[in-house]
Design a protein around this motif. Structure first.
Motif, mmCIF file in Angstrom:
data_model
loop_
_atom_site.group_PDB
_atom_site.id
_atom_site.type_symbol
_atom_site.label_atom_id
_atom_site.label_comp_id
_atom_site.label_asym_id
_atom_site.label_seq_id
_atom_site.Cartn_x
_atom_site.Cartn_y
_atom_site.Cartn_z
ATOM 1 N N GLN A 36 0.796 -1.143 -0.005
ATOM 2 C CA GLN A 36 0.060 0.134 -0.053
ATOM 3 C C GLN A 36 1.041 1.175 -0.081
ATOM 4 O O GLN A 36 1.896 1.356 0.765
ATOM 5 N N LEU A 37 0.468 2.207 -0.826
ATOM 6 C CA LEU A 37 1.334 3.587 -0.860
ATOM 7 C C LEU A 37 0.348 4.386 -0.068
ATOM 8 O O LEU A 37 -0.617 4.619 -0.184
ATOM 9 N N LEU A 38 1.123 5.236 0.912
ATOM 10 C CA LEU A 38 0.388 6.141 1.644
ATOM 11 C C LEU A 38 1.222 7.538 1.583
ATOM 12 O O LEU A 38 2.295 7.505 1.200
ATOM 13 N N SER A 39 0.354 8.634 1.833
ATOM 14 C CA SER A 39 0.760 9.981 1.900
ATOM 15 C C SER A 39 0.577 10.530 3.229
ATOM 16 O O SER A 39 -0.595 10.421 4.146
ATOM 17 N N PHE A 40 1.527 11.325 3.698
ATOM 18 C CA PHE A 40 1.469 12.060 5.003
ATOM 19 C C PHE A 40 1.971 13.528 4.741
ATOM 20 O O PHE A 40 2.680 13.924 3.858
ATOM 21 N N LYS A 41 1.537 14.338 5.374
ATOM 22 C CA LYS A 41 2.087 15.965 5.770
ATOM 23 C C LYS A 41 2.167 16.132 7.099
ATOM 24 O O LYS A 41 1.574 15.758 8.014
ATOM 25 N N LYS A 42 2.880 17.256 7.496
ATOM 26 C CA LYS A 42 2.993 17.902 8.656
ATOM 27 C C LYS A 42 1.690 18.634 9.014
ATOM 28 O O LYS A 42 1.592 19.647 8.119
ATOM 29 N N ASP A 43 1.218 18.556 10.358
ATOM 30 C CA ASP A 43 0.121 19.148 10.682
ATOM 31 C C ASP A 43 0.380 20.673 11.250
ATOM 32 O O ASP A 43 1.187 20.709 11.970
ATOM 33 N N GLY A 44 -0.236 21.591 10.328
ATOM 34 C CA GLY A 44 -0.121 23.044 10.635
ATOM 35 C C GLY A 44 0.989 23.392 11.684
ATOM 36 O O GLY A 44 2.089 23.452 11.294
ATOM 37 N N GLY A 45 0.502 23.824 12.839
ATOM 38 C CA GLY A 45 1.554 24.238 13.932
ATOM 39 C C GLY A 45 2.433 23.202 14.592
ATOM 40 O O GLY A 45 3.572 23.384 14.753
ATOM 41 N N SER A 46 1.896 22.089 14.835
ATOM 42 C CA SER A 46 2.601 20.859 15.358
ATOM 43 C C SER A 46 3.482 20.242 14.143
ATOM 44 O O SER A 46 3.555 20.579 12.945
ATOM 45 N N GLN A 47 4.347 19.505 14.583
ATOM 46 C CA GLN A 47 5.333 18.774 13.679
ATOM 47 C C GLN A 47 4.914 17.093 13.363
ATOM 48 O O GLN A 47 5.509 16.583 12.797
ATOM 49 N N LYS A 48 3.654 16.891 14.015
ATOM 50 C CA LYS A 48 3.033 15.557 13.720
ATOM 51 C C LYS A 48 2.525 15.387 12.225
ATOM 52 O O LYS A 48 2.321 16.023 11.709
ATOM 53 N N LEU A 49 3.124 14.277 11.755
ATOM 54 C CA LEU A 49 2.585 13.725 10.650
ATOM 55 C C LEU A 49 1.077 13.411 10.575
ATOM 56 O O LEU A 49 0.649 12.599 11.296
ATOM 57 N N VAL A 50 0.209 13.639 9.669
ATOM 58 C CA VAL A 50 -1.191 13.264 9.496
ATOM 59 C C VAL A 50 -1.201 12.691 8.158
ATOM 60 O O VAL A 50 -0.560 13.162 7.248
ATOM 61 N N HIS A 51 -2.303 11.803 8.051
ATOM 62 C CA HIS A 51 -2.446 11.078 6.770
ATOM 63 C C HIS A 51 -3.175 11.956 5.728
ATOM 64 O O HIS A 51 -3.944 12.908 6.168
ATOM 65 N N SER A 52 -2.759 11.885 4.554
ATOM 66 C CA SER A 52 -3.048 12.910 3.445
ATOM 67 C C SER A 52 -3.503 11.810 2.235
ATOM 68 O O SER A 52 -2.804 10.886 1.875
ATOM 69 N N GLN A 53 -4.707 12.004 1.830
ATOM 70 C CA GLN A 53 -5.482 10.987 0.825
ATOM 71 C C GLN A 53 -4.588 11.039 -0.630
ATOM 72 O O GLN A 53 -4.232 12.224 -1.014
ATOM 73 N N LEU A 54 -4.605 10.023 -1.237
ATOM 74 C CA LEU A 54 -4.063 10.025 -2.559
ATOM 75 C C LEU A 54 -5.154 9.300 -3.433
ATOM 76 O O LEU A 54 -6.001 8.667 -2.857
ATOM 77 N N LYS A 83 2.313 25.381 1.486
ATOM 78 C CA LYS A 83 3.505 24.914 0.860
ATOM 79 C C LYS A 83 4.208 23.855 1.503
ATOM 80 O O LYS A 83 5.485 23.670 1.648
ATOM 81 N N CYS A 84 3.490 22.939 2.173
ATOM 82 C CA CYS A 84 4.005 22.133 3.030
ATOM 83 C C CYS A 84 4.474 20.838 2.122
ATOM 84 O O CYS A 84 4.122 20.576 0.923
ATOM 85 N N ARG A 85 5.390 20.157 2.775
ATOM 86 C CA ARG A 85 6.013 18.945 1.973
ATOM 87 C C ARG A 85 5.008 17.735 2.355
ATOM 88 O O ARG A 85 4.209 17.612 3.236
ATOM 89 N N PHE A 86 4.856 16.954 1.264
ATOM 90 C CA PHE A 86 4.283 15.680 1.457
ATOM 91 C C PHE A 86 5.117 14.603 1.389
ATOM 92 O O PHE A 86 6.153 14.423 0.849
ATOM 93 N N TYR A 87 4.928 13.559 2.319
ATOM 94 C CA TYR A 87 5.913 12.278 2.553
ATOM 95 C C TYR A 87 5.178 10.906 2.026
ATOM 96 O O TYR A 87 3.905 10.968 2.261
ATOM 97 N N LEU A 88 5.797 10.272 1.471
ATOM 98 C CA LEU A 88 5.388 8.817 1.008
ATOM 99 C C LEU A 88 5.961 7.723 1.993
ATOM 100 O O LEU A 88 7.124 7.880 2.101
ATOM 101 N N ALA A 89 4.930 6.755 1.949
ATOM 102 C CA ALA A 89 5.298 5.574 2.847
ATOM 103 C C ALA A 89 4.722 4.442 2.136
ATOM 104 O O ALA A 89 3.803 4.375 1.458
ATOM 105 N N VAL A 90 5.612 3.191 2.204
ATOM 106 C CA VAL A 90 5.089 1.973 1.542
ATOM 107 C C VAL A 90 4.769 0.887 2.905
ATOM 108 O O VAL A 90 5.530 0.867 3.756
ATOM 109 N N LEU A 91 3.607 0.024 2.800
ATOM 110 C CA LEU A 91 3.248 -0.358 3.864
ATOM 111 C C LEU A 91 3.124 -1.983 3.284
ATOM 112 O O LEU A 91 2.348 -1.961 2.151
ATOM 113 N N ILE A 92 3.692 -2.938 3.516
ATOM 114 C CA ILE A 92 3.683 -4.408 3.213
ATOM 115 C C ILE A 92 2.636 -5.093 3.950
ATOM 116 O O ILE A 92 2.724 -4.842 5.311
#
Length: 102
Positions: A36-54, A83-92
């Motif tokens: 499975q391919l997943l996407s995350f982005k940093k949540d506004g003021g915090s530095q936590k990653l939150v799921h972003s839909q693909l 202008k936040c960055r998006f991060y990709l993750a791969v889940l087996i």
């Protein structure tokens, strides 16, 4: 935003993402695994990653120990997310038990 970063738009496809699984020293195929391919982005003021839909096909079975994601797009844009960055993750995943990641 660093100069080597990209701004992503909804209508841009991600480059193809190929995933290959190898078992050290073994030449076997595991038919019940998928990826499975997943996407995350940093949540506004915090530095936590939150799921972003693909959009597109984001869960694939392995075929000959390989899977390749094609024509996948972000459902959000970098511009609308400060202008936040998006991060990709791969889940087996174990296809026999979808609740259990490998």
């Amino acid at each position: 935003m660093p100069e080597n970063s990209f701004l992503w738009y909804k209508n841009l496809n991600l480059p193809n993402v190929a995933v290959k699984i190898k078992f050290k020293g073994l030449s076997i195929q595991v038919p019940h695994l998928k990826v499975q391919l997943l996407s995350f982005k940093k949540d506004g003021g915090s530095q936590k990653l939150v799921h972003s839909q693909l959009r597109g096909k984001t869960v694939l079975p392995f075929q000959n120990d390989e899977a390749e994601f094609k024509q996948v797009k972000f459902s959000e844009t970098s511009y609308k997310n400060g202008k936040c960055r998006f991060y990709l993750a791969v889940l087996i995943l174990d296809a026999l038990d979808e609740e259990k990641p490998i």
